[in-house]
Design a protein around this motif. Structure first.
Motif, PDB file in Angstrom:
ATOM      1  N   ARG A  91       0.850  -1.198   0.000  1.00 43.95           N
ATOM      2  CA  ARG A  91       0.000   0.000   0.000  1.00 43.95           C
ATOM      3  C   ARG A  91       0.884   1.246   0.000  1.00 43.95           C
ATOM      4  O   ARG A  91       1.810   1.365   0.801  1.00 43.95           O
ATOM      5  CB  ARG A  91      -0.899  -0.025   1.228  1.00 43.95           C
ATOM      6  N   ASP A  92       0.579   2.201  -0.880  1.00 48.56           N
ATOM      7  CA  ASP A  92       1.444   3.371  -1.069  1.00 48.56           C
ATOM      8  C   ASP A  92       1.620   4.200   0.199  1.00 48.56           C
ATOM      9  O   ASP A  92       2.696   4.755   0.431  1.00 48.56           O
ATOM     10  CB  ASP A  92       0.885   4.273  -2.181  1.00 48.56           C
ATOM     11  N   LEU A  93       0.576   4.345   1.006  1.00 46.00           N
ATOM     12  CA  LEU A  93       0.650   5.228   2.169  1.00 46.00           C
ATOM     13  C   LEU A  93       1.097   4.509   3.440  1.00 46.00           C
ATOM     14  O   LEU A  93       1.073   5.089   4.522  1.00 46.00           O
ATOM     15  CB  LEU A  93      -0.711   5.903   2.403  1.00 46.00           C
ATOM     16  N   SER A 148       0.714   7.329  -8.612  1.00 51.78           N
ATOM     17  CA  SER A 148       2.090   6.868  -8.425  1.00 51.78           C
ATOM     18  C   SER A 148       2.778   7.584  -7.267  1.00 51.78           C
ATOM     19  O   SER A 148       3.827   8.220  -7.418  1.00 51.78           O
ATOM     20  CB  SER A 148       2.907   7.053  -9.708  1.00 51.78           C
ATOM     21  N   ILE A 149       2.155   7.505  -6.094  1.00 58.86           N
ATOM     22  CA  ILE A 149       2.746   8.130  -4.904  1.00 58.86           C
ATOM     23  C   ILE A 149       3.939   7.308  -4.447  1.00 58.86           C
ATOM     24  O   ILE A 149       3.850   6.097  -4.272  1.00 58.86           O
ATOM     25  CB  ILE A 149       1.704   8.221  -3.777  1.00 58.86           C
ATOM     26  N   ASP A 213      15.951   4.956   8.329  1.00 64.02           N
ATOM     27  CA  ASP A 213      15.397   5.258   7.010  1.00 64.02           C
ATOM     28  C   ASP A 213      13.943   4.810   6.938  1.00 64.02           C
ATOM     29  O   ASP A 213      13.453   4.088   7.811  1.00 64.02           O
ATOM     30  CB  ASP A 213      16.215   4.591   5.904  1.00 64.02           C
ATOM     31  N   ILE A 214      13.267   5.279   5.910  1.00 65.18           N
ATOM     32  CA  ILE A 214      11.837   5.014   5.738  1.00 65.18           C
ATOM     33  C   ILE A 214      11.641   3.998   4.615  1.00 65.18           C
ATOM     34  O   ILE A 214      12.230   4.121   3.540  1.00 65.18           O
ATOM     35  CB  ILE A 214      11.084   6.322   5.446  1.00 65.18           C
ATOM     36  N   GLN A 215      10.799   3.021   4.900  1.00 64.41           N
ATOM     37  CA  GLN A 215      10.508   1.973   3.930  1.00 64.41           C
ATOM     38  C   GLN A 215       9.039   2.054   3.514  1.00 64.41           C
ATOM     39  O   GLN A 215       8.144   1.789   4.315  1.00 64.41           O
ATOM     40  CB  GLN A 215      10.796   0.598   4.532  1.00 64.41           C
ATOM     41  N   GLN A 216       8.799   2.457   2.265  1.00 63.35           N
ATOM     42  CA  GLN A 216       7.431   2.551   1.767  1.00 63.35           C
ATOM     43  C   GLN A 216       6.848   1.162   1.531  1.00 63.35           C
ATOM     44  O   GLN A 216       7.563   0.188   1.296  1.00 63.35           O
ATOM     45  CB  GLN A 216       7.388   3.360   0.475  1.00 63.35           C
TER      46      GLN A 216
END
Length: 263
Positions: A91-93, A148-149, A213-216
């Motif tokens: 999921r993108d968000l 395409s977020i 770090d951030i993992q989408q």
């Protein structure tokens, strides 16, 4: 008898221990949940014979004493802030932190709270919010016709809007760290607030200064381990039973003494 009170403190301590364990087990599937553990200390002692007391005119010293303890007390239920496993959601968000940081959330009263739960949504204005509707900081608004977020490891949020082939940068998610993460105050809804014990919040960019770090398209799972919790639960149950047996044994001793006085 003293043993009744001492055993009672042991039973109360293990009852609290079971409450902590049950909350951990209940939150095994809660996103970003950090397990707690109960910590105990012994209570004050009555020094019937003090260690080091002189026992004769020749200067003999008592090598061991007689110290009667009064039980146990709970001193804290700290959170274990270890990293939870990342679960791919697609999921993108959905975003997860791999590292030390927290997402900064603005509450309705203007104050700030912090969370490891990155299951974000969009409100009716396209703003990035938590599942409870609180604004994610810094405020990021996603156009309603965007597609395409993407969120990169530095927290930069981009999206493609009609008429442009190049993704447009909408903003950057920042992360916050604390000197003592265990000192944060849990307030429910997967949120924490700062306290004197946690230290002041330190905002920064992901991947910098150990913030992580951030993992989408991932979410951080609870760090609760079922095997550990079950074994701790069994140990707490046995400790509770042993303290209960002490009370039973003490009661029988008192009853025997009373019957002797009556006879």
């Amino acid at each position: 008898m003293r043993a009744l009170h001492t055993a009672a403190t042991g039973m109360m301590a293990q009852e609290l221990n079971v409450q902590v364990i049950s909350n951990n087990i209940a939150n095994m599937r809660t996103t970003g949940y950090k397990r707690q553990r109960a910590e105990f200390q012994d209570l004050l002692y009555e020094h019937v014979r003090r260690i080091g007391t002189q026992t004769s005119d020749q200067g003999n010293i008592l090598p061991v004493g007689v110290d009667l303890g009064s039980g146990v007390k709970t001193v804290g239920t700290p959170r274990i802030m270890t990293q939870g496993t990342l679960l791919a959601t697609g999921r993108d968000l959905d975003v997860a932190i791999r590292g030390e940081g927290f997402f900064k959330i603005q509450m309705p009263d203007g104050t700030y709270a912090y969370t490891r739960d990155g299951s974000f949504e969009m409100d009716d204005q396209g703003r990035l919010v938590t599942a409870g509707g609180n604004l994610v900081q810094p405020g990021i608004t996603i156009p309603n016709n965007a597609s395409s977020i993407t969120v990169n490891s530095q927290g930069q949020v981009s999206a493609t809007v009609p008429g442009n082939t190049t993704p447009q940068v909408l903003g950057t998610l920042t992360l916050t760290r604390f000197v003592n993460k265990a000192g944060l105050q849990p307030v429910g809804d997967n949120l924490f607030t700062e306290t004197v014990a946690s230290g002041a919040p330190q905002d920064g960019q992901a991947t910098v200064d150990g913030l992580g770090d951030i993992q989408q398209r991932n979410l951080e799972q609870s760090n609760v381990e079922s095997v550990t919790e079950i074994s701790d639960l069994i140990a707490a149950q046995r400790a509770y039973e042993m303290n209960a047996k002490v009370i039973t044994a003490t009661d029988q001793m008192l009853q025997t003494g009373t019957n002797m006085l009556r006879s």
